[in-house]
Design an enzyme around this catalytic site. Structure first.
Site, PDB file in Angstrom:
ATOM      1  N   ASN A   9      36.105  43.452  26.731  1.00 31.12           N
ATOM      2  CA  ASN A   9      37.398  43.932  27.207  1.00 31.12           C
ATOM      3  C   ASN A   9      37.206  45.398  27.572  1.00 31.12           C
ATOM      4  O   ASN A   9      37.097  46.248  26.698  1.00 31.12           O
ATOM      5  CB  ASN A   9      38.443  43.761  26.079  1.00 31.12           C
ATOM      6  N   TRP A  10      37.137  45.642  28.876  1.00 26.72           N
ATOM      7  CA  TRP A  10      36.876  47.020  29.325  1.00 26.72           C
ATOM      8  C   TRP A  10      38.083  47.930  29.130  1.00 26.72           C
ATOM      9  O   TRP A  10      37.972  49.139  29.288  1.00 26.72           O
ATOM     10  CB  TRP A  10      36.480  47.022  30.812  1.00 26.72           C
ATOM     11  N   LYS A  11      39.257  47.350  28.846  1.00 25.20           N
ATOM     12  CA  LYS A  11      40.496  48.138  28.729  1.00 25.20           C
ATOM     13  C   LYS A  11      40.671  48.986  29.993  1.00 25.20           C
ATOM     14  O   LYS A  11      40.286  48.539  31.069  1.00 25.20           O
ATOM     15  CB  LYS A  11      40.489  48.957  27.434  1.00 25.20           C
ATOM     16  N   HIS A  94      47.302  41.324  23.744  1.00 25.93           N
ATOM     17  CA  HIS A  94      46.428  42.272  23.041  1.00 25.93           C
ATOM     18  C   HIS A  94      47.305  43.230  22.227  1.00 25.93           C
ATOM     19  O   HIS A  94      48.400  43.593  22.653  1.00 25.93           O
ATOM     20  CB  HIS A  94      45.572  43.054  24.057  1.00 25.93           C
ATOM     21  N   GLU A  96      47.229  46.301  21.841  1.00 27.74           N
ATOM     22  CA  GLU A  96      47.637  47.525  22.553  1.00 27.74           C
ATOM     23  C   GLU A  96      48.846  47.252  23.444  1.00 27.74           C
ATOM     24  O   GLU A  96      49.689  48.120  23.637  1.00 27.74           O
ATOM     25  CB  GLU A  96      46.446  48.078  23.355  1.00 27.74           C
ATOM     26  N   GLU A 166      42.014  39.893  15.980  1.00 27.28           N
ATOM     27  CA  GLU A 166      41.657  41.310  16.048  1.00 27.28           C
ATOM     28  C   GLU A 166      42.527  42.104  15.071  1.00 27.28           C
ATOM     29  O   GLU A 166      43.651  42.492  15.421  1.00 27.28           O
ATOM     30  CB  GLU A 166      41.893  41.846  17.469  1.00 27.28           C
ATOM     31  N   GLY A 172      38.655  49.940  17.649  1.00 31.15           N
ATOM     32  CA  GLY A 172      38.316  51.287  18.099  1.00 31.15           C
ATOM     33  C   GLY A 172      38.164  52.291  16.971  1.00 31.15           C
ATOM     34  O   GLY A 172      38.115  53.498  17.203  1.00 31.15           O
ATOM     35  N   SER A 212      35.643  46.633  16.584  1.00 31.60           N
ATOM     36  CA  SER A 212      34.408  47.381  16.308  1.00 31.60           C
ATOM     37  C   SER A 212      33.169  46.486  16.201  1.00 31.60           C
ATOM     38  O   SER A 212      32.291  46.724  15.367  1.00 31.60           O
ATOM     39  CB  SER A 212      34.577  48.258  15.062  1.00 31.60           C
ATOM     40  N   GLY A 233      35.474  45.595  22.656  1.00 30.08           N
ATOM     41  CA  GLY A 233      36.027  46.697  23.438  1.00 30.08           C
ATOM     42  C   GLY A 233      34.962  47.721  23.775  1.00 30.08           C
ATOM     43  O   GLY A 233      34.132  47.521  24.660  1.00 30.08           O
ATOM     44  N   GLY A 234      34.954  48.822  23.032  1.00 33.11           N
ATOM     45  CA  GLY A 234      34.073  49.955  23.323  1.00 33.11           C
ATOM     46  C   GLY A 234      32.620  49.591  23.607  1.00 33.11           C
ATOM     47  O   GLY A 234      32.023  50.092  24.565  1.00 33.11           O
TER      48      GLY A 234
HETATM   49  P1  13P Z   1      36.727  47.775  19.924  1.00 30.96           P
HETATM   50  O1  13P Z   1      35.585  46.820  20.051  1.00 30.96           O
HETATM   51  O2  13P Z   1      36.566  49.016  20.743  1.00 30.96           O
HETATM   52  O3  13P Z   1      37.070  48.032  18.506  1.00 30.96           O
HETATM   53  O4  13P Z   1      38.011  47.035  20.568  1.00 30.96           O
HETATM   54  C1  13P Z   1      38.297  45.748  20.198  1.00 30.96           C
HETATM   55  C2  13P Z   1      39.305  45.212  21.133  1.00 30.96           C
HETATM   56  O5  13P Z   1      40.448  45.642  21.140  1.00 30.96           O
HETATM   57  C3  13P Z   1      38.879  44.167  22.071  1.00 30.96           C
HETATM   58  O6  13P Z   1      39.975  43.586  22.689  1.00 30.96           O
END
Ligand code: 13P
Length: 250
Positions: A9-11, A94, A96, A166, A172, A212, A233-234
């Site tokens: 997930n590149w956000k 998600h 967020e 999640e 993050g 993470s 994510g990251g």
């Molecule tokens: P991180 O891997 O950066 O913690 O993010 C997880 C996430 O929200 C994937 O959708």
């Protein structure tokens, strides 16, 4: 046996030129992957990514969609629009989006139904906040989300839904749930799916862990009994690091 599905997930990251360079570097690194590989990218990268993954084993997803087909919803993108350019997956609900854009289980449920109406496969996110975990409410929060988010779906639709567990406190933050805790919560989700839709559905549904995930913890997480891969994510922003996660078993 269920397949493993690993999605990045590149956000809100990556301009089109960066996305194209990423795919060029990433493609050869994951071409022999046993896991299914998905990149969920910003709307502005979708078309470039779809063009550049042709003939590879990489699938492309969006990160959100509106539940209406079309109309006066300035700034929104519909499932029909995503499908029309060849998108296959879409992340829905998600944390967020729940946190910053007021998404509720009700809108998540509508979006999942709209995704299926447009032959898109939803990746549905659930997870508890830190204070909910500390209050001993993690399981009830997550099972309630699962119930409300999947309400009214057919058995076949649930079988082709991907659920991503999640925990919000792990996103993050560098804090990963232990593989045991994550696996236990995913077992609980699977049990909930069995109660709602039958054990045949629960056996088939893919349930990922997210929060993470990195190359250093992917193997431990993904080789548990119930975790069927991850939503990353990251660590999905670097082709080399993400390829190591995808190839966790090598
Ligand atoms: P991180 O891997 O950066 O913690 O993010 C997880 C996430 O929200 C994937 O959708």
């Amino acid at each position: 046996m269920r397949r493993k599905v690993i999605a990045g997930n590149w956000k809100m990251n990556m301009l089109p030129n960066e996305a194209i360079e990423y795919i060029e570097a990433f493609t050869p690194l994951v071409k022999d992957s046993k896991a299914e590989v998905i990149l969920c990218v910003p709307y502005t990268d979708l078309f470039y990514c779809l063009m550049n993954v042709q003939g590879t084993n990489i699938k492309i997803g969006a990160q959100n969609m509106h539940f209406e087909e079309k109309g006066a919803y300035t700034g929104e993108v519909s499932g029909q629009m995503l499908k029309s350019i060849g998108v296959e997956y879409v992340i829905i609900g998600h944390s967020e989006r729940r946190q910053y854009f007021n998404e509720t289980d009700e809108s998540v449920n509508k979006k999942i139904k709209a995704a299926f109406a447009n032959e898109l496969k939803p990746i549905v996110c659930v997870g508890e906040k830190l204070e909910e975990r500390e209050a001993g409410k993690a399981e009830s929060v997550v099972t309630t989300q699962v119930k409300l988010d999947l309400e009214g779906l057919t058995k076949d639709q649930v079988k082709s839904t991907i659920i991503a567990y999640e925990p919000i406190w792990a996103i993050g933050t560098g804090k990963t749930a232990t593989s045991e805790d994550a696996n236990n919560m995913i077992k609980t989700i699977r049990k909930q799916v069995a109660e709602l839709f039958g054990s045949d559905v629960a056996e088939e549904v893919i349930i990922q862990y997210g929060g993470s995930v990195k190359s250093s913890n992917a193997k431990e997480l993904f080789t548990t009994s119930d975790i069927d891969g991850g939503l990353v994510g990251g660590a999905s922003l670097k082709p080399d690091e993400f390829s190591k996660i995808v190839n966790y078993n090598d």
